[in-house]
Design a protein around this motif. Sequence first.
Motif, PDB file in Angstrom:
ATOM      1  N   UNK A 165       0.836  -1.200   0.000  1.00 55.53           N
ATOM      2  CA  UNK A 165       0.000   0.000   0.000  1.00 55.53           C
ATOM      3  C   UNK A 165       0.874   1.254   0.000  1.00 55.53           C
ATOM      4  N   UNK A 166       0.577   2.151  -0.916  1.00 56.96           N
ATOM      5  CA  UNK A 166       1.218   3.459  -0.962  1.00 56.96           C
ATOM      6  C   UNK A 166       0.155   4.526  -0.738  1.00 56.96           C
ATOM      7  N   UNK A 167       0.419   5.462   0.169  1.00 61.78           N
ATOM      8  CA  UNK A 167      -0.515   6.566   0.420  1.00 61.78           C
ATOM      9  C   UNK A 167       0.001   7.837  -0.246  1.00 61.78           C
ATOM     10  N   UNK A 168      -0.914   8.610  -0.820  1.00 62.79           N
ATOM     11  CA  UNK A 168      -0.508   9.896  -1.379  1.00 62.79           C
ATOM     12  C   UNK A 168      -0.214  10.893  -0.265  1.00 62.79           C
ATOM     13  N   UNK A 169      -0.811  10.672   0.908  1.00 62.65           N
ATOM     14  CA  UNK A 169      -0.462  11.437   2.110  1.00 62.65           C
ATOM     15  C   UNK A 169      -0.844  10.614   3.329  1.00 62.65           C
ATOM     16  N   UNK A 170      -0.034  10.750   4.402  1.00 63.43           N
ATOM     17  CA  UNK A 170      -0.363  10.072   5.659  1.00 63.43           C
ATOM     18  C   UNK A 170      -0.425  11.073   6.810  1.00 63.43           C
ATOM     19  N   UNK A 171      -0.502  12.355   6.444  1.00 66.19           N
ATOM     20  CA  UNK A 171      -0.616  13.425   7.438  1.00 66.19           C
ATOM     21  C   UNK A 171      -1.382  14.580   6.800  1.00 66.19           C
ATOM     22  N   UNK A 172      -1.518  15.670   7.530  1.00 65.45           N
ATOM     23  CA  UNK A 172      -2.333  16.793   7.074  1.00 65.45           C
ATOM     24  C   UNK A 172      -1.539  17.709   6.144  1.00 65.45           C
ATOM     25  N   UNK A 173      -1.234  17.185   4.958  1.00 61.81           N
ATOM     26  CA  UNK A 173      -0.522  17.985   3.948  1.00 61.81           C
ATOM     27  C   UNK A 173      -1.365  18.037   2.686  1.00 61.81           C
ATOM     28  N   UNK A 174      -1.066  18.986   1.817  1.00 64.93           N
ATOM     29  CA  UNK A 174      -1.793  19.111   0.564  1.00 64.93           C
ATOM     30  C   UNK A 174      -0.902  18.746  -0.609  1.00 64.93           C
ATOM     31  N   UNK A 175      -1.359  17.794  -1.408  1.00 59.44           N
ATOM     32  CA  UNK A 175      -0.715  17.483  -2.682  1.00 59.44           C
ATOM     33  C   UNK A 175      -1.572  18.055  -3.801  1.00 59.44           C
ATOM     34  N   UNK A 176      -0.932  18.550  -4.838  1.00 64.64           N
ATOM     35  CA  UNK A 176      -1.694  18.958  -6.017  1.00 64.64           C
ATOM     36  C   UNK A 176      -2.230  17.703  -6.698  1.00 64.64           C
ATOM     37  N   UNK A 177      -3.244  17.891  -7.548  1.00 63.73           N
ATOM     38  CA  UNK A 177      -3.781  16.746  -8.283  1.00 63.73           C
ATOM     39  C   UNK A 177      -2.698  16.116  -9.153  1.00 63.73           C
ATOM     40  N   UNK A 178      -1.814  16.943  -9.701  1.00 65.42           N
ATOM     41  CA  UNK A 178      -0.702  16.431 -10.504  1.00 65.42           C
ATOM     42  C   UNK A 178       0.239  15.588  -9.644  1.00 65.42           C
ATOM     43  N   UNK A 179       0.506  16.038  -8.417  1.00 64.48           N
ATOM     44  CA  UNK A 179       1.371  15.251  -7.527  1.00 64.48           C
ATOM     45  C   UNK A 179       0.738  13.901  -7.211  1.00 64.48           C
ATOM     46  N   UNK A 180      -0.579  13.898  -7.017  1.00 61.74           N
ATOM     47  CA  UNK A 180      -1.286  12.646  -6.741  1.00 61.74           C
ATOM     48  C   UNK A 180      -1.119  11.674  -7.905  1.00 61.74           C
ATOM     49  N   UNK A 181      -1.385  12.155  -9.120  1.00 62.41           N
ATOM     50  CA  UNK A 181      -1.294  11.244 -10.267  1.00 62.41           C
ATOM     51  C   UNK A 181       0.148  10.860 -10.582  1.00 62.41           C
ATOM     52  N   UNK A 182       1.097  11.730 -10.249  1.00 60.49           N
ATOM     53  CA  UNK A 182       2.508  11.354 -10.408  1.00 60.49           C
ATOM     54  C   UNK A 182       2.861  10.196  -9.473  1.00 60.49           C
ATOM     55  N   UNK A 183       2.365  10.257  -8.228  1.00 58.37           N
ATOM     56  CA  UNK A 183       2.601   9.160  -7.271  1.00 58.37           C
ATOM     57  C   UNK A 183       2.010   7.865  -7.823  1.00 58.37           C
ATOM     58  N   UNK A 184       0.793   7.953  -8.349  1.00 57.77           N
ATOM     59  CA  UNK A 184       0.135   6.766  -8.906  1.00 57.77           C
ATOM     60  C   UNK A 184       0.951   6.194 -10.065  1.00 57.77           C
ATOM     61  N   UNK A 185       1.284   7.037 -11.019  1.00 58.40           N
ATOM     62  CA  UNK A 185       1.948   6.549 -12.238  1.00 58.40           C
ATOM     63  C   UNK A 185       3.385   6.096 -11.991  1.00 58.40           C
ATOM     64  N   UNK A 186       4.069   6.742 -11.047  1.00 57.06           N
ATOM     65  CA  UNK A 186       5.427   6.316 -10.715  1.00 57.06           C
ATOM     66  C   UNK A 186       5.433   5.009  -9.930  1.00 57.06           C
ATOM     67  N   UNK A 187       4.394   4.804  -9.120  1.00 54.23           N
ATOM     68  CA  UNK A 187       4.272   3.568  -8.330  1.00 54.23           C
ATOM     69  C   UNK A 187       3.774   2.420  -9.203  1.00 54.23           C
ATOM     70  N   UNK A 188       2.907   2.761 -10.172  1.00 54.89           N
ATOM     71  CA  UNK A 188       2.327   1.778 -11.093  1.00 54.89           C
ATOM     72  C   UNK A 188       1.664   0.607 -10.353  1.00 54.89           C
ATOM     73  N   UNK A 189       0.669   0.901  -9.500  1.00 50.77           N
ATOM     74  CA  UNK A 189       0.005  -0.164  -8.743  1.00 50.77           C
ATOM     75  C   UNK A 189      -0.980  -0.937  -9.609  1.00 50.77           C
TER      76      UNK A 189
END
Length: 202
Positions: free
Chosen positions: A65-89
């Motif tokens: 499991x990879x989380x885009x955030x595990x605390x009270x921080x803000x990721x941009x939508x682009x950062x979220x999809x970058x995490x997804x695509x780089x992780x390739x789940x």
Amino acid sequence: DEVDRRKVVVLVSKVANPFKYGVVLDPGHGGIDKGTNLGNLYEKDIVLRIVEYMVQDLRYNGCKVTLTRDSDILNSLRQVTDIVNNTNPDVFLSVHVNSNKDVKCTGISTYYYSPDGSQKTERLNFAKILQSNAIKDDQWKDMGVISNNLMVLRQSNVPCALIECGFISNAEDRDKLQKEEVLKRLAHNMNMGILEYLKSSK
């Protein structure tokens, strides 16, 4: 001694049996972006609690499991999809809470989107399985599966969905969203949907 030998066996077993699946979970919003809110009840906090309840059970069932955030921080939508695509789940789920000016609006809905028709069968199937599991307990109204051109779905390269876990603007839903036992059941049922999809797609 015997205890140490058992520890070694467990460690070897973990190495020999890596995670079967990859899952990225996105608790929506965070940081200065509270999401939808009413009083001191914020979407960003509710969805983070739901996702935190999901993690251990998914890992136990063979998911990395990879989380885009595990605390009270803000990721941009682009950062979220970058995490997804780089992780390739194998699958990606973004978790949200809904609101509407019409306070009668209630229930859970799941969104999917298939850019250029790619992965349409997989994405629609994932959304349907997720939705049917999410509403199993606590008398959540079934708001159905909806196609919507949302950036986190459009820009993600893997089967994905976005789930709206009730309406903070509705008194009954809001009451449920403030109960930890309800959030735990919702997390468990969404996990069952994720696992059902993963097992059916392999």
